[in-house]
Each structure stands twice: as structure tokens, then as C-alpha cells.
Enzyme design. Structure first.
Site: not given
Ligand code: KDG
Ligand code: MG
Length: 408
Positions: A160, A217
């Protein structure tokens, strides 16, 4: 006073921002942001097909009644698409209200509680060395808080928010080659073996002052999250974000029984009805909603006030998917909120973005300073907007090595 027209634009430099402009019979207009990352055409269609035809003829000063009309008036309520669409209308109405009063929105909310609002940047590395360099670059620029995401050794793809190769700018979460998503492979055991030590090495290298954040995430089970939060306590994280899937709110009870690491949740929540249990049971420390898909300033303010009753501070979502309009709306809430915590902020300030959304909001040494101009203090250049159009894009999906689909 009446709303005479409203237009929706989709597009932007490297992004599909969904921008709403509401016009009135007194020449004052208001701006809102309905961007919903990788689903941008949907709030745009909801606005265009259902909300705007109802909005025309309404009195823009009656923003509370307009909010209630769209929320209670829709039998099938809530969800990110509807709430992002209302969010944009609501922001635009506060913008109009501020312009009419000749006051910045933060004054309409109750006035400033602070001048600069603390922000955090995204430090990211393909490996730990890369992450050290990324953190060092932000510290050099004066940031006081950074989120840490790192490639996991032995994992066959980037995890992620980590680019596949050395990060050279741009958006590496959205893949603009089409709507069919790429696949990332996830291995919880490898992550759990690597990440606690990586976080502790960052703490050792950068000392006690820097505020460190980490986003899981939604990838761990409740038991794994509790063990992880306990193991990283010596790092003294500012927050651990989304340790478990947001739908399973009871998961946080187990985590709370085992650890005092501060928890931040809420970027995928769309209303107070998804946050109230977490806030009232004091299972979280920071609420991460966004003005965009949590129904605008009117609804986000209710969430902030409920949070304040339970010592929960704000940490509004500020991924690069938000346009400078919702970041401006959040800047006004951040300037006012007595229980402000931190703001996620990624510098969007490319010359193209600044030309499309002119404003005098600014970032300095890790703090965001809100504009004192009436309304939201941001504009939208329709001439510039003609340069952009919608480009289909997708988030990756996540699978375990055996093919099982996992949480992105
Ligand atoms: O569109 C998904 C993102 O906004 C996300 O994955 C971002 O987890 C995220 C964050 O903390 O900015
Ligand atoms: Mg986030």
C-alpha cells in the site's frame, strides 16, 4: 436570493477532480468538491441528474434546510456517492454565505482557535533506506509530522502506497491506464516481521520530536492489530491508522484492551452514524472523515463536535484525491475546531493546479495557514478547466499469495 444555475466539471492536472460551481441571482457564486477517487463520474452524475435540478430556485443562505432536504428527502440515504455530492453543495453554500457576509468561513464557524494547523506528509520508500531518505527530505523542509509507508522485503509487489520503483513524484495509487485494476500481493506475516522494527529504526534515526504516523490500510485481523499496536508502543506513534477493516468496529475493543497506541479511523466513513460508536465508546483517538464524502462542512462539523465530547481529535483525510476546494473547506474547520489534531496534506501546488484553483492558502514549515478572504478563499478558473477532461483510472486490488482477495 436564489440559486440560478450550477455546473459540474470533471478533470484536472493528473486527477479527476469533480468541481461544482453554484451561481446565484446576486452574482455571488460558490465552489464545492465532490471528488470520489476512481469513481468520479458517479457523484458528478448524481449532482447533474438529481440534485442540481432541485437546487435551482432555492435560497443559498438556507444551507441547513438544503442539507436536510437532500439527506432526509432521499429514501435511500448515505453512501459515498450521495454524501460526496451533498458535500460539494454544502461547501459551495458556505462559500456563498461567507462571501455575502464578507467573512472567512472559519469566522462563521466560531472563529480561529489557532493560526497554523499541523499537517503530515507522506514519506515512502521502496525499502528502508529509501524511507530514511524520504523522511529526511521532509524534515529538511520543516515538516513536524510524517506518515511512514515502506516496501516489505520478500513481498512480490509494492505494498500500500509504495511505488514500484524509486519514487519520482505523481500519483502511484491510481493507475490511469484504465479501469481494470492492477493486483498487489499481500503477506501479513512478512509485514508483521518487518514493520515494527522498521518503525523503531526511523524513531532511532530521527529522534523523539518528529511525529510518526503509519497507515495499515485495513489489512490486519483484530488479534494481529492488537499485537502490532502493542509491539510498536516504544516507537510512540502519533497514530496507527486503519489497523483493521473499518466495517468491523468491535475489532477496536480487543485492540484497546491490549495497547495504548493512538488509533485513527474514518476516511471511508460517510456520516456520523458510522463514527458514533467508535467515538462514544472511546475506541479511537482521531477521526479521519473528509468534508467531501462526509456531507460537507455542515455534517463534518457535527462529527467534530461529537468527537470533542469524547476527547477524540480531528485528523481529516487529505489524500491527493481531494481537490484544493475541499482542502480549503477543511482548513477552515481546522482553524476553528477546538479538538483539532492534525491534517493530512500532500502538496498539490503544481503550477497547473495553482492556475486551476487560485488561492492564498499556504503551507509553511509543516503548518497550513488558511486564507482570510471571504468564503472558502479559493477560486476556480473555468478557462484553465477546458484543458482537462475525465481519464479512467483504478486503485489496485490486493490478493494473498494463494489468490484470496484481501482488503485494499
Ligand atoms: O482513494 C484511496 C486513498 O484516498 C487512500 O488509499 C489514501 O489511505 C489513504 C490515506 O490515508 O491517505
Ligand atoms: Mg488511510
Amino acid at each position: 436570493m436564489k440559486i440560478t444555475d450550477a455546473k459540474v466539471f470533471v478533470g484536472g492536472p493528473g486527477k479527476n477532480y469533480v468541481t461544482l460551481k453554484i451561481m446565484t441571482d446576486q452574482g455571488v457564486y460558490g465552489l464545492g468538491d465532490a471528488t470520489l477517487n476512481n469513481r468520479e463520474t458517479l457523484p458528478a452524475a448524481y449532482l447533474h441528474d438529481y440534485l442540481i435540478p432541485n437546487l435551482i430556485g432555492m435560497d443559498p443562505r438556507r444551507s441547513e434546510d438544503i442539507w436536510q432536504f437532500f439527506y432526509r428527502g432521499a429514501y435511500f440515504r448515505r453512501g459515498p456517492i450521495a454524501m460526496a455530492a451533498f458535500g460539494a453543495i454544502d461547501m459551495a453554500l458556505w462559500d456563498i454565505k461567507g462571501k455575502l457576509a464578507g467573512m472567512p468561513v472559519y469566522d462563521l464557524l466560531g472563529g480561529k482557535s489557532r493560526d497554523g494547523a499541523l499537517v503530515y506528509a507522506h514519506a515512502t520508500g521502496v525499502d528502508l533506506e529509501g524511507l530514511f531518505d524520504s523522511v529526511a527530505a521532509y524534515v529538511e523542509q520543516g515538516y513536524k509530522a510524517v506518515r511512514l509507508q515502506c516496501g516489505i522485503p520478500g513481498m512480490p509487489t509494492a505494498s500500500y502506497a509504495v511505488p514500484e520503483g524509486k519514487f519520482a513524484g505523481g500519483d502511484f495509487i491510481t493507475d490511469f491506464s484504465g479501469i481494470i485494476p492492477k493486483t498487489e500481493i499481500w503477506d501479513t506475516d512478512r509485514y508483521l516481521r518487518f514493520m515494527p522494527e522498521a518503525l523503531s529504526k526511523i524513531r532511532e534515526r530521527f529522534g523523539p520530536e518528529l511525529k510518526l504516523l503509519h497507515d495499515v490500510h485495513h489489512r490486519l485481523t483484530p488479534r494481529e492489530a492488537a499485537a502490532f499496536a502493542k509491539e510498536v508502543e516504544p516507537v510512540r506513534l502519533f497514530w496507527l491508522e486503519d489497523p483493521t477493516p473499518a466495517e468491523d468496529q468491535a475489532a477496536l475493543r480487543l485492540l484497546r484492551q491490549h495497547s495504548t497506541t493512538p488509533i485513527a479511523i474514518g476516511e471511508v466513513f460517510n456520516s456520523v452514524w458510522e463514527c458514533n460508536k467508535l467515538i462514544e465508546e472511546e475506541l479511537i483517538d482521531f477521526i479521519r472523515v473528509a468534508v467531501t464524502y462526509a456531507g460537507g462542512i455542515t455534517h463534518a462539523r457535527r462529527i467534530v463536535d461529537l468527537a470533542g465530547l469524547h476527547n477524540v481529535r480531528t485528523g481529516f483525510h487529505g489524500a491527493p484525491s481531494h481537490s484544493p476546494i475541499s482542502m480549503a473547506a477543511q482548513a477552515h474547520l481546522n482553524a476553528w475546531a477546538p479538538n483539532f489534531g492534525i491534517q493530512e496534506y500532500l502538496v498539490l501546488g503544481t503550477p497547473e493546479c495553482d492556475a486551476l484553483f487560485p488561492s492564498d492558502h499556504f503551507l509553511k514549515e509543516g503548518q497550513f495557514f488558511v486564507s482570510d478572504a471571504p468564503g472558502l478563499g479559493i477560486d476556480f478558473d473555468e478557462g484553465e478547466a477546458k484543458r482537462y477532461s475525465y481519464k479512467p483510472g483504478s486503485h489496485p486490488v490486493v490478493r494473498l499469495e494463494d489468490g484470496t482477495l484481501w482488503n485494499y
